[in-house]
Design a protein around this motif. Structure first.
Motif, PDB file in Angstrom:
ATOM      1  N   ARG B  89       0.829  -1.203   0.000  1.00 14.84           N
ATOM      2  CA  ARG B  89       0.000   0.000   0.000  1.00 14.84           C
ATOM      3  C   ARG B  89       0.863   1.252   0.000  1.00 14.84           C
ATOM      4  O   ARG B  89       0.594   2.209  -0.729  1.00 14.84           O
ATOM      5  CB  ARG B  89      -0.913  -0.028   1.226  1.00 14.84           C
ATOM      6  CG  ARG B  89      -2.069   0.914   1.106  1.00 14.84           C
ATOM      7  CD  ARG B  89      -2.981   0.781   2.286  1.00 14.84           C
ATOM      8  NE  ARG B  89      -2.412   1.430   3.458  1.00 14.84           N
ATOM      9  CZ  ARG B  89      -3.133   1.931   4.443  1.00 14.84           C
ATOM     10  NH1 ARG B  89      -4.437   1.820   4.388  1.00 14.84           N
ATOM     11  NH2 ARG B  89      -2.572   2.493   5.466  1.00 14.84           N
ATOM     12  N   ALA B  90       1.937   1.219   0.815  1.00 13.12           N
ATOM     13  CA  ALA B  90       2.825   2.385   0.851  1.00 13.12           C
ATOM     14  C   ALA B  90       3.522   2.568  -0.487  1.00 13.12           C
ATOM     15  O   ALA B  90       3.705   3.705  -0.952  1.00 13.12           O
ATOM     16  CB  ALA B  90       3.852   2.210   1.967  1.00 13.12           C
ATOM     17  N   ALA B  91       3.891   1.456  -1.149  1.00 17.67           N
ATOM     18  CA  ALA B  91       4.559   1.568  -2.443  1.00 17.67           C
ATOM     19  C   ALA B  91       3.608   2.122  -3.495  1.00 17.67           C
ATOM     20  O   ALA B  91       3.984   2.970  -4.304  1.00 17.67           O
ATOM     21  CB  ALA B  91       5.087   0.194  -2.881  1.00 17.67           C
ATOM     22  N   TYR B  92       2.329   1.667  -3.477  1.00 19.95           N
ATOM     23  CA  TYR B  92       1.373   2.176  -4.465  1.00 19.95           C
ATOM     24  C   TYR B  92       1.096   3.649  -4.232  1.00 19.95           C
ATOM     25  O   TYR B  92       1.030   4.437  -5.169  1.00 19.95           O
ATOM     26  CB  TYR B  92       0.076   1.367  -4.414  1.00 19.95           C
ATOM     27  CG  TYR B  92      -0.837   1.698  -5.556  1.00 19.95           C
ATOM     28  CD1 TYR B  92      -0.659   1.081  -6.775  1.00 19.95           C
ATOM     29  CD2 TYR B  92      -1.841   2.638  -5.418  1.00 19.95           C
ATOM     30  CE1 TYR B  92      -1.453   1.398  -7.842  1.00 19.95           C
ATOM     31  CE2 TYR B  92      -2.645   2.960  -6.480  1.00 19.95           C
ATOM     32  CZ  TYR B  92      -2.453   2.335  -7.687  1.00 19.95           C
ATOM     33  OH  TYR B  92      -3.244   2.661  -8.737  1.00 19.95           O
ATOM     34  N   ALA B  93       0.930   4.027  -2.969  1.00 17.49           N
ATOM     35  CA  ALA B  93       0.680   5.440  -2.679  1.00 17.49           C
ATOM     36  C   ALA B  93       1.909   6.278  -2.977  1.00 17.49           C
ATOM     37  O   ALA B  93       1.797   7.459  -3.283  1.00 17.49           O
ATOM     38  CB  ALA B  93       0.266   5.606  -1.222  1.00 17.49           C
ATOM     39  N   GLY B  94       3.086   5.672  -2.904  1.00 18.79           N
ATOM     40  CA  GLY B  94       4.307   6.419  -3.197  1.00 18.79           C
ATOM     41  C   GLY B  94       4.605   6.526  -4.669  1.00 18.79           C
ATOM     42  O   GLY B  94       5.611   7.123  -5.044  1.00 18.79           O
ATOM     43  N   GLY B  95       3.771   5.916  -5.521  1.00 25.14           N
ATOM     44  CA  GLY B  95       3.921   6.117  -6.946  1.00 25.14           C
ATOM     45  C   GLY B  95       4.764   5.078  -7.660  1.00 25.14           C
ATOM     46  O   GLY B  95       5.253   5.347  -8.757  1.00 25.14           O
ATOM     47  N   VAL B  96       4.943   3.885  -7.091  1.00 25.44           N
ATOM     48  CA  VAL B  96       5.658   2.825  -7.795  1.00 25.44           C
ATOM     49  C   VAL B  96       4.716   2.210  -8.820  1.00 25.44           C
ATOM     50  O   VAL B  96       3.635   1.747  -8.478  1.00 25.44           O
ATOM     51  CB  VAL B  96       6.158   1.747  -6.814  1.00 25.44           C
ATOM     52  CG1 VAL B  96       6.904   0.661  -7.558  1.00 25.44           C
ATOM     53  CG2 VAL B  96       7.055   2.373  -5.773  1.00 25.44           C
ATOM     54  N   LYS B  97       5.136   2.228 -10.112  1.00 27.76           N
ATOM     55  CA  LYS B  97       4.251   1.778 -11.185  1.00 27.76           C
ATOM     56  C   LYS B  97       4.289   0.261 -11.323  1.00 27.76           C
ATOM     57  O   LYS B  97       5.264  -0.388 -10.973  1.00 27.76           O
ATOM     58  CB  LYS B  97       4.691   2.409 -12.509  1.00 27.76           C
ATOM     59  CG  LYS B  97       4.509   3.899 -12.547  1.00 27.76           C
ATOM     60  CD  LYS B  97       3.049   4.249 -12.681  1.00 27.76           C
ATOM     61  CE  LYS B  97       2.876   5.760 -12.603  1.00 27.76           C
ATOM     62  NZ  LYS B  97       1.516   6.106 -12.166  1.00 27.76           N
ATOM     63  N   LEU B  98       3.190  -0.279 -11.897  1.00 25.78           N
ATOM     64  CA  LEU B  98       3.201  -1.692 -12.290  1.00 25.78           C
ATOM     65  C   LEU B  98       4.076  -1.857 -13.514  1.00 25.78           C
ATOM     66  O   LEU B  98       4.265  -0.929 -14.295  1.00 25.78           O
ATOM     67  CB  LEU B  98       1.782  -2.160 -12.604  1.00 25.78           C
ATOM     68  CG  LEU B  98       0.942  -2.738 -11.478  1.00 25.78           C
ATOM     69  CD1 LEU B  98       0.470  -1.655 -10.555  1.00 25.78           C
ATOM     70  CD2 LEU B  98      -0.239  -3.475 -12.030  1.00 25.78           C
ATOM     71  N   SER B  99       4.609  -3.077 -13.685  1.00 22.45           N
ATOM     72  CA  SER B  99       5.491  -3.327 -14.813  1.00 22.45           C
ATOM     73  C   SER B  99       4.706  -3.374 -16.114  1.00 22.45           C
ATOM     74  O   SER B  99       3.563  -3.813 -16.148  1.00 22.45           O
ATOM     75  CB  SER B  99       6.226  -4.640 -14.607  1.00 22.45           C
ATOM     76  OG  SER B  99       6.874  -5.000 -15.794  1.00 22.45           O
ATOM     77  N   LYS B 100       5.343  -2.908 -17.196  1.00 19.67           N
ATOM     78  CA  LYS B 100       4.674  -2.963 -18.511  1.00 19.67           C
ATOM     79  C   LYS B 100       4.753  -4.357 -19.115  1.00 19.67           C
ATOM     80  O   LYS B 100       4.126  -4.623 -20.131  1.00 19.67           O
ATOM     81  CB  LYS B 100       5.340  -1.964 -19.457  1.00 19.67           C
ATOM     82  CG  LYS B 100       5.246  -0.539 -18.994  1.00 19.67           C
ATOM     83  CD  LYS B 100       3.865   0.056 -19.274  1.00 19.67           C
ATOM     84  CE  LYS B 100       3.811   1.507 -18.858  1.00 19.67           C
ATOM     85  NZ  LYS B 100       2.696   1.770 -17.931  1.00 19.67           N
ATOM     86  N   LYS B 101       5.551  -5.252 -18.513  1.00 18.50           N
ATOM     87  CA  LYS B 101       5.685  -6.602 -19.061  1.00 18.50           C
ATOM     88  C   LYS B 101       4.381  -7.374 -18.965  1.00 18.50           C
ATOM     89  O   LYS B 101       4.080  -8.203 -19.801  1.00 18.50           O
ATOM     90  CB  LYS B 101       6.773  -7.355 -18.285  1.00 18.50           C
ATOM     91  CG  LYS B 101       8.093  -7.451 -18.996  1.00 18.50           C
ATOM     92  CD  LYS B 101       9.000  -8.376 -18.221  1.00 18.50           C
ATOM     93  CE  LYS B 101      10.438  -8.237 -18.674  1.00 18.50           C
ATOM     94  NZ  LYS B 101      11.320  -9.063 -17.845  1.00 18.50           N
ATOM     95  N   TYR B 102       3.639  -7.132 -17.881  1.00 18.12           N
ATOM     96  CA  TYR B 102       2.386  -7.841 -17.704  1.00 18.12           C
ATOM     97  C   TYR B 102       1.286  -7.095 -18.420  1.00 18.12           C
ATOM     98  O   TYR B 102       1.228  -5.883 -18.406  1.00 18.12           O
ATOM     99  CB  TYR B 102       2.037  -7.957 -16.224  1.00 18.12           C
ATOM    100  CG  TYR B 102       3.035  -8.731 -15.416  1.00 18.12           C
ATOM    101  CD1 TYR B 102       3.498  -9.942 -15.863  1.00 18.12           C
ATOM    102  CD2 TYR B 102       3.515  -8.226 -14.217  1.00 18.12           C
ATOM    103  CE1 TYR B 102       4.406 -10.652 -15.129  1.00 18.12           C
ATOM    104  CE2 TYR B 102       4.426  -8.930 -13.477  1.00 18.12           C
ATOM    105  CZ  TYR B 102       4.875 -10.147 -13.938  1.00 18.12           C
ATOM    106  OH  TYR B 102       5.773 -10.836 -13.214  1.00 18.12           O
ATOM    107  N   LYS B 103       0.345  -7.859 -19.008  1.00 19.22           N
ATOM    108  CA  LYS B 103      -0.798  -7.217 -19.671  1.00 19.22           C
ATOM    109  C   LYS B 103      -1.880  -6.987 -18.618  1.00 19.22           C
ATOM    110  O   LYS B 103      -2.939  -7.598 -18.654  1.00 19.22           O
ATOM    111  CB  LYS B 103      -1.323  -8.117 -20.781  1.00 19.22           C
ATOM    112  CG  LYS B 103      -0.271  -8.461 -21.816  1.00 19.22           C
ATOM    113  CD  LYS B 103      -0.286  -7.485 -22.961  1.00 19.22           C
ATOM    114  CE  LYS B 103       0.684  -7.896 -24.044  1.00 19.22           C
ATOM    115  NZ  LYS B 103       2.088  -7.807 -23.614  1.00 19.22           N
ATOM    116  N   VAL B 104      -1.590  -6.123 -17.662  1.00 14.97           N
ATOM    117  CA  VAL B 104      -2.509  -5.873 -16.562  1.00 14.97           C
ATOM    118  C   VAL B 104      -2.891  -4.401 -16.606  1.00 14.97           C
ATOM    119  O   VAL B 104      -2.046  -3.540 -16.808  1.00 14.97           O
ATOM    120  CB  VAL B 104      -1.863  -6.221 -15.205  1.00 14.97           C
ATOM    121  CG1 VAL B 104      -2.837  -5.955 -14.091  1.00 14.97           C
ATOM    122  CG2 VAL B 104      -1.438  -7.651 -15.180  1.00 14.97           C
ATOM    123  N   VAL B 105      -4.183  -4.111 -16.427  1.00 17.70           N
ATOM    124  CA  VAL B 105      -4.651  -2.734 -16.388  1.00 17.70           C
ATOM    125  C   VAL B 105      -4.735  -2.303 -14.934  1.00 17.70           C
ATOM    126  O   VAL B 105      -5.327  -2.999 -14.098  1.00 17.70           O
ATOM    127  CB  VAL B 105      -6.026  -2.616 -17.063  1.00 17.70           C
ATOM    128  CG1 VAL B 105      -6.499  -1.185 -17.016  1.00 17.70           C
ATOM    129  CG2 VAL B 105      -5.961  -3.113 -18.488  1.00 17.70           C
TER     130      VAL B 105
END
Lengths: 91, 139
Positions: B89-105
């Protein structure tokens, strides 16, 4: 082959190799949470090493070391999460 | 020559080190902090729990040490999901993006209030209760 020999020859080297792989991620890690995850894995591997050493040397006191490492790992991760919350952008 | 007890102990230790090694490989090779966190918090925790279970079998003549080993396993299984969730949760709120390798929205993109940790469109949805924290918490 006794249990002690197998632990010293096979088990402890593999656990040490896992700790080294986690250390590589700790040095590389692009973002700050990556490094915290790697540190968590290193402490978890240290718990495994301590417990295997307790079995190999027949010294149950090393299980207490694993208890303390588990406590420190949890508190450290929670403290880092609070720090990331306070500091804002960590990416 | 090994006894049956030692063979059972050895099997649990081998399961444990294989899981810990897989977790270390995943931490090194996965492309994303969230994927790495899943490797650490699931595989490594189960592996170390298997090793400590083996220690509990090894010291089976001493009840106090067996109880201690069981307490460590219970503590690990209780704290590993909590710490992984807080860190993610802290990483998401801190702006760490998901990887573009996965086809995940990333469906939360732009709808997540990073100060109060609530989805911003949640008030309009039916039946979704949000916990409102004070705005000036960050100070």
């Amino acid at each position: 082959m006794s249990l002690e020999t197998i632990i010293f020859v096979l088990v402890l080297p593999i656990l040490s190799l896992s700790a080294v792989l986690a250390l590589l991620r700790l040095m590389k890690g692009p973002s700050l949470p990556d490094r915290v995850v790697a540190l968590d894995l290193m402490i978890t591997t240290g718990m495994g090493i301590s417990t295997c050493y307790a079995i190999a040397t027949d010294q149950p006191a090393f299980i207490d070391v694993a208890i303390v490492l588990a406590l420190i790992s949890f508190l450290g991760t929670v403290a880092f999460a609070y720090y990331f919350d306070k500091v804002g952008e960590v990416g | 020559m090994m006894t049956v007890t030692e063979i059972v102990i050895l099997i649990f230790i081998l399961i444990g080190i294989i899981l810990v090694f897989i977790a270390a490989l995943g931490t090194l090779k996965f492309p994303d902090v969230y994927a790495r966190m899943s490797a650490t918090s699931k595989a490594a925790t189960l592996g170390v729990a298997a090793i400590i279970f083996a220690a509990g079998i090894y010291f089976h003549t001493n009840i106090s040490i067996m109880t201690r080993a069981g307490a460590v396993i219970a503590f690990l299984f209780m704290t590993a999901p909590v710490s992984a969730h807080m860190l993610a949760r802290a990483a998401y709120a801190g702006g760490v993006k998901l990887s573009k390798k996965y086809k995940v929205v990333d469906e939360l993109e732009g709808r997540y209030d990073k100060v109060t940790h609530t989805p911003s469109g949640a008030q309009e949805g039916p039946g979704i209760e949000t916990v409102s924290l004070p705005r000036d918490r960050r100070a």
